[in-house]
Design a protein around this motif. Structure first.
Motif, PDB file in Angstrom:
ATOM      1  N   SER A  16       4.893   2.048  14.259  1.00  0.00           N
ATOM      2  CA  SER A  16       3.608   2.745  14.256  1.00  0.00           C
ATOM      3  C   SER A  16       3.782   4.225  13.940  1.00  0.00           C
ATOM      4  CB  SER A  16       2.920   2.591  15.611  1.00  0.00           C
ATOM      5  OG  SER A  16       2.481   1.272  15.801  1.00  0.00           O
ATOM      6  N   LEU A  17       4.899   4.807  14.374  1.00  0.00           N
ATOM      7  CA  LEU A  17       5.156   6.221  14.076  1.00  0.00           C
ATOM      8  C   LEU A  17       5.337   6.421  12.577  1.00  0.00           C
ATOM      9  CD1 LEU A  17       5.658   9.105  14.981  1.00  0.00           C
ATOM     10  CD2 LEU A  17       8.054   8.496  15.434  1.00  0.00           C
ATOM     11  N   VAL A  18       6.058   5.515  11.914  1.00  0.00           N
ATOM     12  CA  VAL A  18       6.228   5.608  10.461  1.00  0.00           C
ATOM     13  C   VAL A  18       4.873   5.548   9.770  1.00  0.00           C
ATOM     14  CG1 VAL A  18       7.076   4.374   8.427  1.00  0.00           C
ATOM     15  CG2 VAL A  18       8.587   4.717  10.381  1.00  0.00           C
ATOM     16  N   GLY A  19       4.039   4.574  10.143  1.00  0.00           N
ATOM     17  CA  GLY A  19       2.718   4.459   9.534  1.00  0.00           C
ATOM     18  C   GLY A  19       1.852   5.673   9.802  1.00  0.00           C
ATOM     19  N   ALA A  20       1.894   6.175  11.038  1.00  0.00           N
ATOM     20  CA  ALA A  20       1.091   7.353  11.391  1.00  0.00           C
ATOM     21  C   ALA A  20       1.524   8.580  10.593  1.00  0.00           C
ATOM     22  CB  ALA A  20       1.214   7.626  12.888  1.00  0.00           C
ATOM     23  N   GLN A  21       2.826   8.748  10.410  1.00  0.00           N
ATOM     24  CA  GLN A  21       3.324   9.916   9.683  1.00  0.00           C
ATOM     25  C   GLN A  21       2.881   9.909   8.224  1.00  0.00           C
ATOM     26  OE1 GLN A  21       4.358  12.341  11.310  1.00  0.00           O
ATOM     27  NE2 GLN A  21       6.267  12.070  12.406  1.00  0.00           N
ATOM     28  N   VAL A  22       2.905   8.733   7.594  1.00  0.00           N
ATOM     29  CA  VAL A  22       2.463   8.643   6.200  1.00  0.00           C
ATOM     30  C   VAL A  22       0.984   8.998   6.083  1.00  0.00           C
ATOM     31  CG1 VAL A  22       2.114   7.072   4.254  1.00  0.00           C
ATOM     32  CG2 VAL A  22       4.243   6.967   5.563  1.00  0.00           C
ATOM     33  N   VAL A  23       0.160   8.474   7.001  1.00  0.00           N
ATOM     34  CA  VAL A  23      -1.282   8.747   6.968  1.00  0.00           C
ATOM     35  C   VAL A  23      -1.558  10.222   7.248  1.00  0.00           C
ATOM     36  CG1 VAL A  23      -3.479   8.252   8.114  1.00  0.00           C
ATOM     37  CG2 VAL A  23      -1.908   6.391   7.569  1.00  0.00           C
ATOM     38  N   ILE A  24      -0.870  10.785   8.248  1.00  0.00           N
ATOM     39  CA  ILE A  24      -1.049  12.197   8.585  1.00  0.00           C
ATOM     40  C   ILE A  24      -0.683  13.080   7.395  1.00  0.00           C
ATOM     41  CG2 ILE A  24      -0.131  14.084   9.993  1.00  0.00           C
ATOM     42  CD1 ILE A  24       0.129  12.034  12.284  1.00  0.00           C
ATOM     43  N   ALA A  25       0.442  12.773   6.747  1.00  0.00           N
ATOM     44  CA  ALA A  25       0.891  13.579   5.611  1.00  0.00           C
ATOM     45  C   ALA A  25      -0.122  13.543   4.479  1.00  0.00           C
ATOM     46  CB  ALA A  25       2.252  13.082   5.127  1.00  0.00           C
ATOM     47  N   ALA A  26      -0.620  12.341   4.161  1.00  0.00           N
ATOM     48  CA  ALA A  26      -1.573  12.213   3.056  1.00  0.00           C
ATOM     49  C   ALA A  26      -2.870  12.973   3.348  1.00  0.00           C
ATOM     50  CB  ALA A  26      -1.873  10.737   2.792  1.00  0.00           C
ATOM     51  N   LYS A  27      -3.358  12.875   4.572  1.00  0.00           N
ATOM     52  CA  LYS A  27      -4.632  13.525   4.913  1.00  0.00           C
ATOM     53  C   LYS A  27      -4.500  15.045   4.926  1.00  0.00           C
ATOM     54  CE  LYS A  27      -8.508  13.181   8.146  1.00  0.00           C
ATOM     55  NZ  LYS A  27      -9.459  12.734   7.114  1.00  0.00           N
ATOM     56  N   LEU A  28      -3.365  15.557   5.423  1.00  0.00           N
ATOM     57  CA  LEU A  28      -3.194  17.003   5.516  1.00  0.00           C
ATOM     58  C   LEU A  28      -2.795  17.632   4.178  1.00  0.00           C
ATOM     59  CD1 LEU A  28      -1.405  17.382   8.980  1.00  0.00           C
ATOM     60  CD2 LEU A  28      -3.839  17.611   8.447  1.00  0.00           C
ATOM     61  N   ILE A  29      -1.980  16.942   3.397  1.00  0.00           N
ATOM     62  CA  ILE A  29      -1.562  17.496   2.103  1.00  0.00           C
ATOM     63  C   ILE A  29      -2.684  17.376   1.079  1.00  0.00           C
ATOM     64  CG2 ILE A  29       0.033  17.196   0.157  1.00  0.00           C
ATOM     65  CD1 ILE A  29       2.174  16.370   2.160  1.00  0.00           C
ATOM     66  N   ILE A  43       9.782   6.651   2.943  1.00  0.00           N
ATOM     67  CA  ILE A  43       8.910   5.526   2.602  1.00  0.00           C
ATOM     68  C   ILE A  43       7.666   6.015   1.878  1.00  0.00           C
ATOM     69  CG2 ILE A  43       7.392   3.755   3.609  1.00  0.00           C
ATOM     70  CD1 ILE A  43       9.546   3.327   5.737  1.00  0.00           C
ATOM     71  N   GLY A  44       7.201   7.223   2.215  1.00  0.00           N
ATOM     72  CA  GLY A  44       6.050   7.786   1.530  1.00  0.00           C
ATOM     73  C   GLY A  44       6.268   7.979   0.041  1.00  0.00           C
ATOM     74  N   GLY A  45       7.528   7.972  -0.395  1.00  0.00           N
ATOM     75  CA  GLY A  45       7.819   8.150  -1.809  1.00  0.00           C
ATOM     76  C   GLY A  45       7.425   6.971  -2.668  1.00  0.00           C
ATOM     77  N   PHE A  46       7.398   5.774  -2.073  1.00  0.00           N
ATOM     78  CA  PHE A  46       7.094   4.603  -2.898  1.00  0.00           C
ATOM     79  C   PHE A  46       6.065   3.664  -2.263  1.00  0.00           C
ATOM     80  CE2 PHE A  46      11.043   3.865  -0.515  1.00  0.00           C
ATOM     81  CZ  PHE A  46      10.720   2.738   0.224  1.00  0.00           C
ATOM     82  N   ALA A  47       5.548   3.988  -1.099  1.00  0.00           N
ATOM     83  CA  ALA A  47       4.587   3.117  -0.433  1.00  0.00           C
ATOM     84  C   ALA A  47       3.174   3.680  -0.585  1.00  0.00           C
ATOM     85  CB  ALA A  47       4.932   2.972   1.042  1.00  0.00           C
ATOM     86  N   GLY A  48       2.200   2.829  -0.373  1.00  0.00           N
ATOM     87  CA  GLY A  48       0.821   3.275  -0.407  1.00  0.00           C
ATOM     88  C   GLY A  48       0.444   3.995   0.875  1.00  0.00           C
ATOM     89  N   VAL A  49      -0.632   4.768   0.817  1.00  0.00           N
ATOM     90  CA  VAL A  49      -1.101   5.509   1.992  1.00  0.00           C
ATOM     91  C   VAL A  49      -1.927   4.562   2.851  1.00  0.00           C
ATOM     92  CG1 VAL A  49      -2.439   7.459   2.807  1.00  0.00           C
ATOM     93  CG2 VAL A  49      -1.101   7.664   0.703  1.00  0.00           C
ATOM     94  N   THR A  50      -1.284   3.983   3.831  1.00  0.00           N
ATOM     95  CA  THR A  50      -1.937   3.066   4.752  1.00  0.00           C
ATOM     96  C   THR A  50      -1.202   3.065   6.072  1.00  0.00           C
ATOM     97  OG1 THR A  50      -2.396   0.724   5.198  1.00  0.00           O
ATOM     98  CG2 THR A  50      -0.613   1.207   3.662  1.00  0.00           C
ATOM     99  N   ALA A  51      -1.941   2.911   7.166  1.00  0.00           N
ATOM    100  CA  ALA A  51      -1.326   2.898   8.493  1.00  0.00           C
ATOM    101  C   ALA A  51      -0.468   1.655   8.695  1.00  0.00           C
ATOM    102  CB  ALA A  51      -2.407   2.968   9.571  1.00  0.00           C
ATOM    103  N   GLN A  52      -0.666   0.634   7.863  1.00  0.00           N
ATOM    104  CA  GLN A  52       0.097  -0.610   8.008  1.00  0.00           C
ATOM    105  C   GLN A  52       1.469  -0.547   7.330  1.00  0.00           C
ATOM    106  OE1 GLN A  52      -3.390  -0.745   7.204  1.00  0.00           O
ATOM    107  NE2 GLN A  52      -3.638  -1.054   9.409  1.00  0.00           N
ATOM    108  N   VAL A  53       1.802   0.608   6.736  1.00  0.00           N
ATOM    109  CA  VAL A  53       3.048   0.695   5.999  1.00  0.00           C
ATOM    110  C   VAL A  53       4.263   0.493   6.917  1.00  0.00           C
ATOM    111  CG1 VAL A  53       3.370   3.189   6.245  1.00  0.00           C
ATOM    112  CG2 VAL A  53       4.248   2.021   4.231  1.00  0.00           C
ATOM    113  N   GLY A  54       4.101   0.797   8.215  1.00  0.00           N
ATOM    114  CA  GLY A  54       5.218   0.639   9.137  1.00  0.00           C
ATOM    115  C   GLY A  54       5.140  -0.599  10.002  1.00  0.00           C
ATOM    116  N   ASP A  55       4.161  -1.468   9.749  1.00  0.00           N
ATOM    117  CA  ASP A  55       3.985  -2.665  10.583  1.00  0.00           C
ATOM    118  C   ASP A  55       5.247  -3.533  10.587  1.00  0.00           C
ATOM    119  OD1 ASP A  55       1.461  -1.875  11.157  1.00  0.00           O
ATOM    120  OD2 ASP A  55       0.426  -3.542  10.174  1.00  0.00           O
TER     121      ASP A  55
END
Length: 347
Positions: free
Chosen positions: A82-95, A243-255
């Motif tokens: 969940s931390l991995v997924g949250a970090q990707v979403v946080i990064a996309a929203k803030l950047i 993972i953010g380098g090749f994954a989509g922006v979704t909270a499920q990326v770390g499921d």
């Protein structure tokens, strides 16, 4: 606490850790999978293909290194996915595609990962909540908070300078390109091995083996275990950046990544329950698991088989760890109880 002998820290010690510490089988399995892959798909060993495989395997290897610290201390961390997924979403929203925000957001992500690990560690060690419950709760908190924050539909975009760490690399002859992810993985591997060879590493293993004895020997058990959770949160954040380098922006990326990381660690010979295992074996377990996934794809096997494989590995690891634990208890129980000799003339 006694220092390690030269035999335990030199080349002979490395051999003993590989073949006598439960790590040997993962290297045998890894070599076998490489041979099978060579027979089925020789092009896999071309430089470009190998580098692409290492780029995709690096996040799990880094995640497994963080999970190793927690497991060898005798605990669990179920919040890393969940931390991995949250970090990707946080990064996309803030950047939101703004290149100038990349590094400030990366620094914020690292701080957030440290904070999550610190909370997990303090709740587990000071409040005496079992780590399984603590990190399960954190997993749910992160997943719910991200869904509430984004309204269930993540927005924003990652900048190219953010994505480069998981997507790009350094151009070199022969290999064509060494991925940044592989270089980061190597640096983290070296640093974690050095950390485990130092006083903290020895204390961490002793804590996982017998925290009461480690406490009597002068170790601050709560500090040692809390730092293990902090390291897990930090390395999960690094994995999320890659993972953010090749994954989509979704909270499920770390499921499911928490269970994949645990599977990789126990596949590397680390005993669930703590006190046994080598960090190199944990990282080799992650590499082996990724290679096994690649082989299943090569054999046209369904990806839905992966959870079954994870479950089998975890069950076998638990059975093996329980067997070793009861073996140690029987040996301790069988040891004769010695008493101090009475002084002469005592009645």
């Amino acid at each position: 606490m006694s220092s390690a002998s030269p035999a335990a820290t030199g080349p002979l010690g490395a051999v003993r850790r590989i073949f006598g510490g439960g790590t040997g089988p993962v290297f045998v399995v890894l070599l076998t999978l490489l041979v099978v892959m060579l027979l089925l798909n020789p092009s896999f060993f071309q430089p470009a293909s190998l580098m692409a495989f290492l780029r995709n395997a690096a996040p799990l290897i880094i995640l497994a290194a963080g999970q190793y610290f927690v497991i060898v201390s005798g605990e669990f961390d179920l919040s890393v996915g969940s931390l991995v997924g949250a970090q990707v979403v946080i990064a996309a929203k803030l950047i939101d595609g703004d290149e100038s925000r990349t590094w400030p957001v990366i620094m914020l992500m690292l701080g957030f990962g440290l904070l999550v690990g610190l909370v997990n560690g303090l709740v587990t060690t000071l409040l005496k909540v079992p780590s399984f419950i603590t990190t399960l709760g954190m997993m749910l908190v992160l997943a719910g908070a991200i869904r509430l924050w984004t309204g269930g539909a993540p927005t924003g975009a990652l900048s190219e300078s953010f994505r480069q760490w998981g997507r790009m690399g350094i151009e070199v002859p022969v290999l064509r390109q060494i991925p940044y992810a592989a270089l980061i993985m190597i640096v983290i591997a070296v640093l974690t091995v050095l950390l485990m060879r130092g006083p903290y590493g020895r204390t961490l293993v002793a804590t996982g083996d017998n925290d009461v004895a480690a406490s009597f020997a002068g170790a601050q058990v709560w500090q040692v275990r809390t730092l293990a959770f902090v390291l897990s949160g930090l390395l999960a954040t690094v994995a999320g950046i890659l993972i953010g380098g090749f994954a989509g922006v979704t909270a499920q990326v770390g499921d499911g990544m928490e269970f994949t990381a645990i599977t990789a660690v126990v596949l590397g010979g680390v005993v669930l329950g703590g006190g046994r295992g080598w960090i190199v074996g944990a990282m080799a377990g992650a590499l082996t698991y990724r290679l096994l996934e690649r082989l299943l794809v090569q054999l046209d096997m369904p990806s839905t088989l992966n959870p079954t494989i994870q479950g089998v590995i975890i069950i076998l690891a638990l059975a093996y760890g329980s067997r070793r634990l009861w073996g140690r208890r029987r040996r301790r129980a069988a040891q004769p109880i010695t008493t101090k000799p009475q002084p002469s003339g005592a009645e």
